[in-house]
Design a protein around this motif. Structure first.
Motif, PDB file in Angstrom:
ATOM      1  N   ARG B  31       0.650  -1.289  -0.203  1.00 31.15           N
ATOM      2  CA  ARG B  31      -0.264   0.373   0.230  1.00 31.15           C
ATOM      3  C   ARG B  31       0.729   1.245   0.162  1.00 31.15           C
ATOM      4  O   ARG B  31       1.516   1.725   1.012  1.00 31.15           O
ATOM      5  CB  ARG B  31      -0.973   0.047   1.409  1.00 31.15           C
ATOM      6  N   ASP B  68       1.303  -5.278   3.395  1.00 27.71           N
ATOM      7  CA  ASP B  68      -0.370  -5.034   3.536  1.00 27.71           C
ATOM      8  C   ASP B  68      -0.686  -6.507   2.610  1.00 27.71           C
ATOM      9  O   ASP B  68      -1.580  -7.387   3.764  1.00 27.71           O
ATOM     10  CB  ASP B  68      -0.708  -4.077   2.266  1.00 27.71           C
ATOM     11  N   ARG B  69      -0.117  -7.708   1.866  1.00 24.79           N
ATOM     12  CA  ARG B  69      -0.824  -8.458   1.993  1.00 24.79           C
ATOM     13  C   ARG B  69       0.545  -9.751   1.604  1.00 24.79           C
ATOM     14  O   ARG B  69       0.909  -8.939   0.412  1.00 24.79           O
ATOM     15  CB  ARG B  69      -2.226  -8.850   0.874  1.00 24.79           C
ATOM     16  N   ALA B  79       3.715  -8.682   6.512  1.00 25.56           N
ATOM     17  CA  ALA B  79       2.928  -8.045   6.152  1.00 25.56           C
ATOM     18  C   ALA B  79       2.805  -6.364   7.575  1.00 25.56           C
ATOM     19  O   ALA B  79       3.326  -6.826   8.835  1.00 25.56           O
ATOM     20  CB  ALA B  79       1.503  -8.729   6.704  1.00 25.56           C
ATOM     21  N   TYR B 123      -1.701   0.840  -4.498  1.00 25.71           N
ATOM     22  CA  TYR B 123      -1.222   0.066  -4.456  1.00 25.71           C
ATOM     23  C   TYR B 123      -0.248  -0.822  -5.626  1.00 25.71           C
ATOM     24  O   TYR B 123      -0.499  -0.502  -7.072  1.00 25.71           O
ATOM     25  CB  TYR B 123      -2.550  -1.611  -4.546  1.00 25.71           C
TER      26      TYR B 123
END
Ligand SMILES: [Zn+2]
Ligand SMILES: [Zn+2]
Ligand SMILES: [Zn+2]
Ligand SMILES: [Zn+2]
Ligand SMILES: [Zn+2]
Ligand SMILES: [Zn+2]
Ligand SMILES: [Zn+2]
Ligand SMILES: [Zn+2]
Lengths: 336, 336, 336, 336
Positions: B31, B68-69, B79, B123
């Protein structure tokens, strides 16, 4: 004594009788046995370069001979020893370049056969500190070409950073190139000989090239790319187009070593490829006394062979014509 | 999510809504918090270079944000960690370049914001192995310019071989140059800032330059020669004439580092001076993950300062115009 | 399949039937053709080192064979290709060491035949990224010793900084030493073979040593000093006294490369001589994938010869006894 | 003139009246302004080392003064110039070491204040080629400690290969160590000061150390390991145990630089760790004239500060006692 003297930049050299020079303090006199003819001698004799030699002068910076007399304060070399008298006739010994192993860049240097009289004569006087001893077992006529052609190409290969397994392309297999190729192999490289005549390529193959390319009939850039590209390219042909080809033949991380000086002095290089491929373009000028000592040591150990033809000092003007016409296979060595 | 997308090489970028990307195996989603605007983004968006990006795509290779993932098989980064996503988005990891510390030369590399979508968005998805952790205490908008402008100039100074006491001339004191100067100083160099406006020279002086030269009013070659010549010159101005000046300003043994890419791509260099002065011309392209980690470490230790201005992602087309018109003092950083 | 398994640190290896392993994602299965026996295998099997392998395990880190099956996501090497599986079975690929060309120092590395099962078996599973392709024309039983003995000594010579004309003393002319000597010569060195038996010295001479010294009858320090001292000494004998002799044989500026691991692990060095003579003592551990690829390239080009004897896998315990008793001339290679 | 003369290895120096020396050819006479007291002077005066100076002699190799008279053939330095007269009083100028940038390893070298009379006097005579000009703006009493303590630690940091971001541990923050730390920082390193008194650690912190460790109360090996290990450790304490600690504090790829000479001359090193961690142990001895010129240039640019206390020449024997008793904070400089 007899000497080949440049008396004018637009006349042939004169073989004339001059006084045998006397060595001052720190100097030695060398009785010459052999003196290689370098392309630079021709530039010197014709005043081709911006800073011209003072007239009259005797060219020659591949002189090899026997120490005959020593000036005051000379401890070494001793009379009777064989020495070589290279291009770097004197350097200051105290500047940053001299102290850090780069005496060939000394701004106070004096060059043999250019700033002072050189080897195309029966005798010369040299600074005792800047001559290099020739090991036993090397004949004078073999030592002579090593004194400039040898050390210059040895240094070019060294600054090119050749390591085992590197593909090294030699552009121009003549008096310099046949030595450059051998040094590249001694550093562990796999060599590619590039020239425009089959005799030169046969020589390159005989000296151990892994590949040879006839640039008269094959595009060397495409041919070298097909081999994976060159890690190092050493250019001994005085032609900007060849330098540009050599640049284009490099793989990523490759190094282009410039030695020869094209007449018009400019090359055009692509910035994008230089940056993207991480290429280095390296100018290399002769070598130090330590480099020359290494060159002699390698030759004494049987690791190099020198191609040369001998002529007498009287034949120097014809010899120059032969060099300019491309009529000589390798180095010409004048015998006094 | 919103992204600045290139849909045609002859139109402005479009700020459009696109699907948030999902990270596949070995990938992470970031992000974004900040994304620097590099000149290369503009070349990418206009299709200026031989190998063009596939359309549509999102440029940006100075993206900084929070993981973020993570896709399958990603152990690190975790993360919540802050990472930078540089130009080198992927390299093969097994070729000679990758294994010997030169992953930036990998022929299989994929570039962020060019071969894959980059940072000018909310993103992005990146290869987990090729992002670099941003140390605590560095703000995203500061980390962004370091991710390309920083590491590129750091590497340029490194390959230029700057050591203490070297005189290092920086040609062009802008987004890249102000960092190049600081790195040259960190390597121990004494810097000379060269530019054409007094503001840039004031900046250079403020950052510690020993000398500054206004090339609009003074010949930089003569001025640098008067200081003894440059040991290293780093060129960040995309102008062949400046590269040629930089070459001429070198002292013997000097190194010219090429970073910027002039539009017409060719420079003309003098062979004679390159050889006689033992000059090296070195192409340098970005830096490795290890280089970027060093850049961040130096910044975290307080040794560099980054000049930047922030804009919002919506302002990207105006920002590009400002860059092209030379209206920005240093790096522009887009906030999503 | 059959494998030579260590089930206890104080028992011989057991030749037993075990399941053929399946390659997971990113892994390949190799059908072994040859597997060199390294001294490290013996240390592994006996639990000699601080961090011991988990039991049971199969040693062997000179395995050479054919890729037989690939796990998910493996693009290369392809089934049917011949590969070598060296000591460095895995490294993280992202740490500072991995990114800067020093993967052999990666703290996360996993070692073949130590942390994971190795080559003394019919099959093994390896990380596809850390095997190295064996070029056509190299027989498996020749490739095997190159995979550890070769690359280890090649790297030792490389970090020793051998350049043309350097005098390089090789202490111990066995499975490693006969290769070290050849690499020193490929880097341009003039070699001195030091050993205690005439057969080894005859081998050294046959491989091109400029000098050989029988340390059983002649003081090697005095003998090497008489030659001018060694520029580089590579120690392959696992005896602290030999390391100390090698140090004493160096000339000023000399480099001592440590490879072998003496049982008691300590050497005593004189500080005064190390400082005054500007000596460097360099520890060297195996080599990277790029180093191994170079080793194979040099062998494929005919520049090295490998001494080995083959045994069958069943004979592994006798082979170990023969190695420990000094009854083997060079490397033993197990055939499955 | 007055000089501090060693007349016997087991008596104090005698301050005596001797003839002002005359400079022979190639020599200069220097009227001393300051002369640093180095530990080596004490070893010289007591005949501690295998090759002892001839008696009587005047020690001192950190002499700084004004050229007062020049012998025949001296072009530079000129009368009136300020010069420093370092340990390397003469080198041959023609051996491999001298020509390749390693004059400090010349086997024919003559050392100031050891093989010839040194700086603890009102005048000395020195080889004009081996003195180094002191730039304007450096006071004699500051230049003196730079002439040995400075150049020695500068060179140590240089051969240690310190680059930006390296963690550099300095063992011993005294006359040498406080300079070593500053040079490590100039090369871009992040320094760790290690000593056994709080005053020294306060000094280290004041000079910019990122960390300091009191080895009297904290295990330096564990403390440095907790920071990630040292890339480079420079040892300035003459204690084998400290050298062994410094070795143990290195991370993989680390370099241990030896400078100080412990009395019993032997250190014990672990081979296993040296090999596995790829460690280098590097002996470093003073520096060249070029190194000293760099040291002065850095000081003139305001990048270093020198700690010293002045004494008069008459106080030399008390000064020696103070040094031996560890009663001095930094370098003592004798004023004639
Ligand atoms: Zn000079
Ligand atoms: Zn020549
Ligand atoms: Zn960029
Ligand atoms: Zn790659
Ligand atoms: Zn092994
Ligand atoms: Zn790693
Ligand atoms: Zn000293
Ligand atoms: Zn010398």
């Amino acid at each position: 004594m007899r000497a080949a003297v440049v008396t004018s930049f637009d006349k042939p050299l004169e073989i004339m009788e001059v006084a045998v020079p006397e060595p001052g303090p720190g100097k030695i006199r060398v009785r010459l046995e052999a003196s290689g003819l370098c392309h630079t001698d021709i530039h010197a004799a014709r005043g081709d370069w911006p800073v011209k030699p003072g007239l009259p002068f005797t060219p020659g910076h591949e002189g090899v001979g026997i120490v005959d007399r020593a000036g005051a304060g000379v401890a070494s070399p001793a009379a009777g020893e064989r020495v070589a008298v290279p291009w770097l006739g004197y350097a200051c010994g105290t500047c940053e370049y001299c102290v850090t192993g780069w005496e060939t860049l000394c701004e106070a240097q004096v060059n043999t056969g250019y700033g002072i009289d050189g080897g195309h004569a029966e005798y010369l006087v040299a600074d005792a500190r800047y001559v290099v001893r020739v090991p036993d077992g090397i004949a004078p006529a073999e030592a002579a070409p090593l004194t400039c052609a040898g050390v210059t190409t040895y240094k070019a290969v060294k600054v090119g950073g050749v390591t085992p397994g590197d593909r090294v392309a030699i552009f121009g297999i003549g008096g310099l190139g046949h030595l450059a190729q051998q040094y590249a192999q001694i550093f562990g490289g796999e060599t590619i000989g590039v020239d425009v005549t089959e005799e030169k390529l046969a020589l390159s193959r005989r000296l151990g090239a892994a590949h040879v390319i006839n640039a008269a009939t094959t595009d060397p850039v495409a041919a070298i790319e097909a081999l994976g590209g060159a890690d190092v390219a050493v250019v001994l042909a005085a032609d900007p187009r060849v330098i540009e080809q050599a640049h284009a033949s490099l793989r990523r991380g490759g190094r282009l070593v410039l030695v020869s000086l094209p007449k018009d002095n400019t090359i055009t290089l692509p910035v994008f490829q230089t940056v993207l491929k991480g290429i280095r373009v390296i100018g290399s000028i002769v070598g130090t006394r330590a480099d020359l000592a290494e060159v002699f040591r390698l030759h004494a150990a049987g690791r190099t062979q020198v191609l040369f033809e001998t002529r007498t000092l009287d034949e120097i003007n014809d010899s120059i014509e032969d060099v300019l016409a491309g009529r000589v296979a390798a180095r010409l060595v004048m015998l006094p």
